[in-house]
Write a protein that holds these residues in place. Structure first.
Motif, short mmCIF file in Angstrom:
data_model
loop_
_atom_site.label_atom_id
_atom_site.label_comp_id
_atom_site.label_asym_id
_atom_site.label_seq_id
_atom_site.Cartn_x
_atom_site.Cartn_y
_atom_site.Cartn_z
N THR D 198 0.84 -1.20 0.00
CA THR D 198 0.00 0.00 0.00
C THR D 198 0.88 1.25 0.00
OG1 THR D 198 -0.05 -0.27 2.39
CG2 THR D 198 -1.98 -1.00 1.17
N ASN D 199 2.07 1.11 0.53
CA ASN D 199 2.95 2.27 0.65
C ASN D 199 4.02 2.29 -0.44
OD1 ASN D 199 4.22 4.49 1.88
ND2 ASN D 199 5.73 3.10 2.76
N GLU D 202 1.31 1.19 -4.82
CA GLU D 202 -0.02 1.48 -4.30
C GLU D 202 -1.13 0.72 -5.02
OE1 GLU D 202 -0.69 5.75 -2.72
OE2 GLU D 202 -1.70 5.58 -4.66
N ALA D 203 -1.11 0.74 -6.34
CA ALA D 203 -2.21 0.14 -7.11
C ALA D 203 -2.46 -1.29 -6.65
CB ALA D 203 -1.87 0.17 -8.59
N ASP D 207 -5.67 -2.59 -4.26
CA ASP D 207 -6.58 -3.57 -4.85
C ASP D 207 -6.85 -4.68 -3.84
OD1 ASP D 207 -8.11 -5.06 -6.57
OD2 ASP D 207 -6.38 -6.10 -7.44
N SER D 208 -5.78 -5.18 -3.19
CA SER D 208 -5.97 -6.20 -2.17
C SER D 208 -6.91 -5.70 -1.08
CB SER D 208 -4.62 -6.60 -1.56
OG SER D 208 -3.73 -6.99 -2.57
N GLN D 232 -4.74 -3.62 10.19
CA GLN D 232 -5.70 -2.61 10.67
C GLN D 232 -5.46 -1.31 9.92
OE1 GLN D 232 -5.52 0.35 12.37
NE2 GLN D 232 -7.75 0.50 12.73
N PHE D 233 -4.19 -0.91 9.83
CA PHE D 233 -3.89 0.36 9.18
C PHE D 233 -4.28 0.32 7.70
CE2 PHE D 233 -1.11 3.37 7.00
CZ PHE D 233 -1.41 4.52 7.70
N GLU D 236 -7.95 0.50 7.21
CA GLU D 236 -8.64 1.70 7.67
C GLU D 236 -8.21 2.96 6.91
OE1 GLU D 236 -7.62 3.23 11.54
OE2 GLU D 236 -9.72 3.72 11.93
N ALA D 237 -6.91 3.05 6.63
CA ALA D 237 -6.34 4.35 6.24
C ALA D 237 -6.76 4.83 4.86
CB ALA D 237 -4.83 4.29 6.34
N TYR D 238 -7.06 3.90 3.94
CA TYR D 238 -7.23 4.34 2.55
C TYR D 238 -8.68 4.23 2.06
CZ TYR D 238 -2.22 3.42 2.92
OH TYR D 238 -0.92 3.40 3.34
N ARG D 241 -10.10 6.86 -0.39
CA ARG D 241 -9.51 6.82 -1.71
C ARG D 241 -9.97 5.60 -2.49
NH1 ARG D 241 -4.08 7.72 -0.61
NH2 ARG D 241 -3.07 6.55 -2.26
N PHE D 278 -9.67 6.33 12.75
CA PHE D 278 -10.10 7.36 11.81
C PHE D 278 -11.62 7.35 11.69
CE2 PHE D 278 -5.80 6.56 9.63
CZ PHE D 278 -5.16 7.26 10.64
#
Lengths: 659, 196, 155, 286
Positions: D198-199, D202-203, D207-208, D232-233, D236-238, D241, D278
């Motif tokens: 994810t970091n 990204e794509a 997707d996962s 968890q992050f 939750e974080a994206y 988007r 969040f």
């Protein structure tokens, strides 16, 4: 040989083509051998087991050049018999012979030629020393009982029983289930010819049932086995059917009248129900019902008893108990078959979680006209599938479950594909790792399926899921796999998945194996005497194996083995009597102190204590030659032919003297 | 003799491959299983990122066995592996595929074949520096450094998330350290020394 | 202590039905193992007389391996159990004679376990190489006597 | 009883509320949960990509510290750390030579490890040792009917368990339903969340994550419960988007399983670090 004078030992070292000679310096060994005490002649030859090879030995014996023989060649289990025979042909007693194994134990396992040669020398030296102490022996003749036992009433056992019976032998056929027929009775069509299993099997079953020479002991299991080749004593437990076999004529009224009809049918893989009183399937042989005690209300609270009330011949017998019958037989054919792999062991395939993921055996029942769906291929909700996936190699070719190839799955999966396509018009997808169609007419069948438009994806099913990723997948099962020939991951939505599960050894294979003194191979199937030359014989004389209990097999192969095993049993029985290896224990009474140590050790009760004479009495007829008592005898009164203390000690000296 | 131009890159000639590559990989703890591979594709099938790889895991293993060293070490497949072990626990041949992937990453780096400004190897090296300095890894620092070395614009994109984390107290800007990072480094050095 | 070129000699007593067959299978499967082993076949591991083992050591064997069928698999019902019972006593005796534990070994190896057979041999040879020659503290190997006395040779 | 836990680096940052809620829940059940002093980064998957021996040493140092302090069971909340630490014993068995040389070198620098430390995830501790029954006694019924998808992530049971459990563990479900919550049949519960992708790429990573959120969202859950800080992050974080990217609203609260327990036990939200989420769950239905 002459009383006076030394033994004259002939040593014959075999090249076995290059098998031995490549590693072992044969001339060197021969030269070494000729230097050994009492060795009159040492020779070498390309193939000692060939006729010319044996002739060399026989000639030397006839010419009086030698009177004892050592052959250094392959394993004694391969050719000891051959060379004993040659020795006999040469006019000497066949037991004035010693075998040295310099192939399996030397040339085939030793990388370094020099080390191999040294090892061969020390084994030859040991054999020479030992043969010097060999004594002439007579083989014991034992009569062979002319009854035969076949264990397992599947197609292999049925064939074996018929061959033996048609030859006029009395055969006992023991089957664990209420009826004979085995797995084949569950099947619908058979590959590659697609003739229906029942049509070719039931006539055989009827023949068995009616054959004057076959006694079917169905719903029975072998308790234990004693005795030895030609003279086995077998105890069989006849489980209570709660039906009087003599009175019952199989009219089936009890089955009809039984009020409790909702028991999941074992024969239908739980896809259909049966009553508490039942026959596994209409063509059952013997034609006798069984009362399922566990589910029977009468056995729970004494109520009901409808079957008893309605039986016109009063054949229902709730008091019936298991019976033990004792059989004496000369030969045994084991044909106990296989167990289907438990598909729920592969979590990602969702068997048990997804109702429309079914096993191959379940599919066979579904496709069978006499089965729970009357031959209709339908999903759990009764509707007809439009797309069906078939996963090969489920539980086979997989180190997490069984590493062997189950051999039949490719072919029956092709058969399934055909049946599904034919009866539902559905699109069929076969997921395979390697397509294995080795058999007469099998490859043609594969081509036929390709022509029928079956989809073949070369890739093992990785996962079966119900979580859609695109709208088209909604409400379907999705098979995810790599199409390895294209090199992409594919997701194929289907309505039903058939898991082509592996054949495994029966759950109780180990107990059966031990009862009959057999070994098993690494995969748990029964071990044949030789993988190529004796596939249906076992290491235990008089015990033969046939069918899937020896390894995964299709019907033609099982039939062939059943017939082959029967023929072997027959030739054993018809010989009427046989010679036993004269390796029994013998007693030198004067030396016996009467300590009785040996008496308790003998598993065959061949040793008893003679109260008057205060010494043990040995019944050589009962002795099987394990030598346990000999090792235990403190006074050396007990010895074993072919394995006397002195002979073995001499062999030890031999291997150590020439390191 | 060279291949005719129209065949360049279309046929792989034996002189273009590295025959002992398979043995090299098999010799690494974790790689020993590759010769058992049935090419059944289970690994690719259960892999959640296989669709994004330039070669599927199955194909990569066969390329290793066939000696396609350059192609393998330059491929992005190994870097996409998240190490979720779905392949390893499912492999019918019992191959520790995840360990094979690690082994190939190490070989790629050692051979300088890993894709340069590709974020993943960058993340790896930043992560290592991070740990070498403090004995721990500091997520915030890591994210920033990786972005700077690959695509600084991403920092802007990530800014709002960063703020959220700061506000929720889930970003430790300075990061913490172990008592004696130097001692840890010396230990690590001596360990890889002992292996040589 | 183990000098480089020292090679131990191991005498193996195997039963006919399991371990001897495993050794044959190791052969037909071309599994390589050190040439230090000398196999002597008996019908059953229960035939192995403690006297054989002690004599082997006395005459210079560096190790003795006894191989039989797995418990429950004995071709003669329970000869291997009897072998086991005997073996335990033998172990004690050997210890008193100063024969190290590694030198005397009992293994259950079935007919199909060729790989186990090979592994056992490899392992035992390795251990004995490390252990080195039998220490002088032990009774010196008596010279192996001349071949069978003539009177033993009779018809 | 007193437990020692291996925080791992995330507990100081993204996973801060994981640590807070765990300590609070253990306390509520009458157990102390103390961090392992001077722990170092386990090495994650990244270190294995550089140097096998060092990666193993890095992990082994923590086990050595624990062993020195007489810790028999090291509670490890981060499933990635769990796998990396477990690998030490795994390699002892599979590659004794490699592991011996690593451990003996460490010994020279005063770090002995004899292999006595067992790694255990807090969920296992709570389920196996504390037990659902004693949790019931503490339960307040605050979350009865709370619809939750249990997400274990890829490394909770892989690779170090028996094959049946690699993909379908059930302890969280048994625990929550035992406490009166409504657990859904979430078949994606051990699919990978994309990890650090994810970091980086990204794509692929997002997707996962999308697939996981979509799966849970369609089951209409109040929240997803997780057992790993990275999962968890990522989950939750994206969300914003991802919803935009894939044009499907997949926003759903994502909490640590310990926070879910804490809420059920009536522990103040602040002690559970719930304010750090969040998108905290709406307990309307509860």
């Amino acid at each position: 040989m002459e009383r006076n004078g030394h033994p004259k030992i002939g040593v014959y070292v075999c090249h076995c083509g290059v098998n031995i000679a490549d590693k072992v310096n044969v001339p060197d060994v021969v030269e070494f051998a000729s230097s050994l005490p009492y060795v009159a002649i040492a020779r070498e030859y390309q193939f000692m087991c060939s006729d010319p090879g044996q002739e060399i030995i026989e000639q030397d014996l006839r010419d009086g050049l030698v009177d004892r023989v050592v052959v250094a060649a392959c394993s004694p289990l391969m050719h000891e018999g051959t060379f004993r025979h040659a020795t006999e042909e040469g006019g000497a007693n066949p037991f004035l012979y010693q075998h040295a194994n310099i192939r399996e134990h030397v040339s085939w396992v030793t990388a370094d030629g020099e080390l191999a040669t040294d090892k061969a020398k020390s084994l030859v030296a040991a054999a020479v020393r030992r043969v010097a102490l060999a004594e002439p022996l007579e083989r014991k003749q034992v009569p062979i009982d002319d009854h035969a036992l076949v264990v397992g009433g599947g197609i292999a056992g049925i064939e074996a029983a018929l061959v033996l019976a048609n030859a006029g032998r009395k055969v006992y056929l023991v089957e664990r289930e209420p009826s004979i027929g085995g797995h084949m009775a569950m099947f619908d069509k058979t590959f590659p010819t697609l003739d229906c299993a029942a049509c070719i099997l039931t006539p055989k079953m009827v023949q068995v049932g009616q054959h004057p020479n076959i006694e079917v002991l169905a719903y029975s299991e072998v308790e234990d086995v004693s005795g030895y080749v030609g003279n086995f004593e077998v105890r069989v437990r006849r489980k209570a059917r709660y039906i009087n076999e003599d009175l019952c004529n199989g009219c089936g009224l009890c089955i009809e009248k039984c009020p409790w009809k909702n028991i999941p049918s074992e024969f239908d893989q739980g896809l259909g129900n049966r009553p508490v009183v039942y026959m596994p399937f209409p063509q059952a042989v013997p034609r006798l019902p069984v009362i399922d005690r566990e589910h029977c209300v009468y056995f729970q609270n004494g109520k009901c008893g409808a079957c008893k009330k309605f039986c016109p011949r009063d054949a229902i017998d709730f008091e019936q108990e298991d019976k033990i019958v004792e059989l004496k037989v000369g030969a045994v054919v084991i044909a106990t078959g296989f167990k289907p792999f438990d598909a729920s062991r592969i979590p990602l395939y969702g068997y048990g979680r997804f109702p429309n993921v079914i096993t191959s055996v379940e599919f066979e029942r579904m496709a069978n006209a006499a089965g729970p769906t009357g031959g209709k291929i339908v999903m759990k909700d009764g509707s007809v599938p439009k797309r069906v996936g078939i996963a090969h190699c489920v539980g086979s070719r997989n180190q997490n479950y069984n590493s062997y190839c189950s051999t039949v799955c490719c072919m029956y999966s092709l058969k399934f594909a055909h049946l599904v396509h034919e009866r539902t018009g559905a699109e069929v997808y076969n997921f395979y790792i390697d397509m294995r169609t080795a058999g007469k007419g099998y490859e043609d069948f594969y081509h036929r399926l390709m022509a029928e438009g079956t989809h073949f994806v070369r890739g093992r099913v990785a996962e079966i899921t119900d979580v859609p990723q695109v709208p088209e997948e909604d409400g379907h099962l999705v098979i995810q796999a790599e199409d390895t020939l294209i090199g992409v991951v594919r997701r194929i939505p289907v309505d039903m998945v058939i898991l082509s599960i592996a054949m495994e050894p029966q759950a109780d294979a180990t107990e059966v194996r031990r009862k009959f003194g057999m070994s098993c191979s690494g995969d748990g199937f029964f071990l044949e005497k030789h993988p190529k030359l004796a596939p249906t014989a076992t290491l235990t004389d008089g015990i033969f194996i046939a069918g899937a209990c020896q390894g995964p097999k299709d019907i033609p192969a099982s039939v062939a083995q059943g017939q082959g095993a029967a023929a072997q049993a027959l030739s054993l029985i018809d010989s009427g009597s046989m010679e036993l290896e004269p390796n029994t224990a013998f007693l030198t009474e004067e030396l016996c102190s009467g300590c009785r140590t040996c008496v308790g050790l003998c598993p065959y009760n061949a040793l008893a204590f003679d109260e008057e004479r205060k010494v043990v009495a040995l019944n050589e007829a009962l002795c099987k030659g394990c030598g346990v008592c000999v090792a235990a005898c403190p006074s050396g009164a007990l010895q074993q032919h072919l394995y006397t203390d002195e002979q073995i000690l001499e062999e030890i000296r031999g291997v150590l003297a020439y390191g | 003799m060279k291949a005719p131009p129209f065949l360049q890159g279309r046929i792989t000639y034996e002189n273009q491959i590295t025959p002992d590559f398979a043995a090299e990989v098999a010799a690494i703890p974790g790689g020993e299983g590759i010769f058992e591979c049935l090419q059944c594709g289970t690994c690719s099938g259960v892999c959640s990122v296989a669709p994004y790889m330039d070669y599927t895991p199955r194909r990569l293993i066969n390329m290793v066995r066939a000696g396609f060293k350059d192609e393998v070490l330059h491929s992005r497949t190994v870097w996409l592996c998240t190490g979720c072990y779905a392949c390893a626990v499912n492999c019918p041949a019992g191959i520790h595929i995840t360990d094979v992937m690690y082994a190939l990453k190490r070989l790629a780096i050692r051979n300088g074949a890993h894709p340069r400004r590709y974020p993943i190897p960058v993340l790896v090296s930043e992560f290592i520096n991070n740990v070498r300095q403090t004995g721990r890894s500091n997520e915030a620092k890591l994210v920033v450094r990786v972005a700077l070395r690959t695509n600084p614009l991403r920092l802007l994109k990530a800014a709002p998330l960063g703020l959220k984390m700061l506000r929720s107290g889930r970003m430790h800007v300075r990061g913490t350290r172990i008592e004696d990072p130097q001692r840890l480094n010396r230990m690590l050095e001596s360990v890889s020394e002992a292996r040589k | 202590m183990a000098n480089e070129d020292y090679e131990p000699t191991i005498v193996a007593f195997t039963c006919t039905w399991c371990t001897y067959l495993a050794a044959d299978l190791a052969g037909t499967s071309r599994m390589g193992y050190p040439a230090n082993l000398r196999i002597i076949r008996a019908m059953c591991s229960g035939r192995i007389d403690p006297q054989f083992v002690l004599s082997a050591f006395q005459w210079g064997a560096d190790g003795v391996l006894i191989g039989g069928c797995h418990p429950g698999d004995c071709h003669y019902q329970e000869g291997n159990y009897k072998a086991l019972r005997r073996f335990k006593l033998l172990k004690k005796l050997a210890a008193e004679l100063g024969i190290e534990d590694e030198r005397l070994r009992l293994e259950w190896i079935s007919a199909s376990e060729a790989d186990k057979f090979r592994d056992v041999v490899n392992d035992m040879v390795e251990k004995l190489r490390r252990l080195g020659p039998r220490s002088q503290a032990q009774p010196l190997p008596e010279a192996v006597p001349a071949p069978a006395p003539e009177e033993a040779v009779h018809a | 009883m007193k437990y020692t836990y291996y925080p791992g680096c995330s507990m100081e940052g993204t996973g801060r509320n994981y640590g807070e809620s765990l300590v609070a829940v253990f306390k509520a059940l009458g157990h102390d949960l103390e961090p392992l002093a001077d722990f170092n980064c386990c090495g994650f998957i990244a270190y294995m990509s550089i140097d096998q021996a060092q990666a193993l040493a890095l992990a082994a140092r923590n086990l050595s510290l624990a062993e020195q302090r007489g810790v028999a069971e090291l509670v490890t909340p981060c499933t990635a750390c769990q796998v990396v630490l477990n690998r030490v014993d795994d390699f002892r068995v599979r590659y004794p030579q490699l592991m011996d040389s690593v451990l003996s070198t460490m010994r020279e620098s005063g770090l002995d490890y004899r292999g006595t430390v067992k790694i255990k995830h807090p969920l296992e501790v709570l389920f196996d040792d504390v037990g659902v029954d004693s949790m019931k006694e503490r339960a307040k019924g605050k979350l009865s009917g709370f619809r939750v998808a249990c997400y274990y992530g890829c490394l909770y049971n892989r690779p170090h368990t028996i094959s049946e459990e690699h993909f379908f563990p059930t302890k969280m479900e048994e625990m929550f339903s035992g406490l009166g919550m409504e657990v859904v049949d979430y078949h994606l519960k051990t699919k990978c969340c994309g990890g650090s992708l994810t970091n980086t790429v990204e794509a692929v990573g997002l997707d996962s994550v999308f697939k996981l959120l979509q799966g849970a969202k369609r089951l209409g859950v109040d929240a997803i419960a997780t057992t790993c800080p990275l999962c968890q992050f990522n989950l939750e974080a994206y969300q914003g988007r991802i919803s935009a990217m894939f044009d499907e609203d997949v926003r759903v609260p994502v909490m640590y399983f310990s926070e879910v327990l804490g809420l059920e036990f009536g522990i103040p939200e602040k002690e559970l670090g719930l304010q750090r989420l969040f998108a905290p769950p709406s307990l309307a239905r509860a």
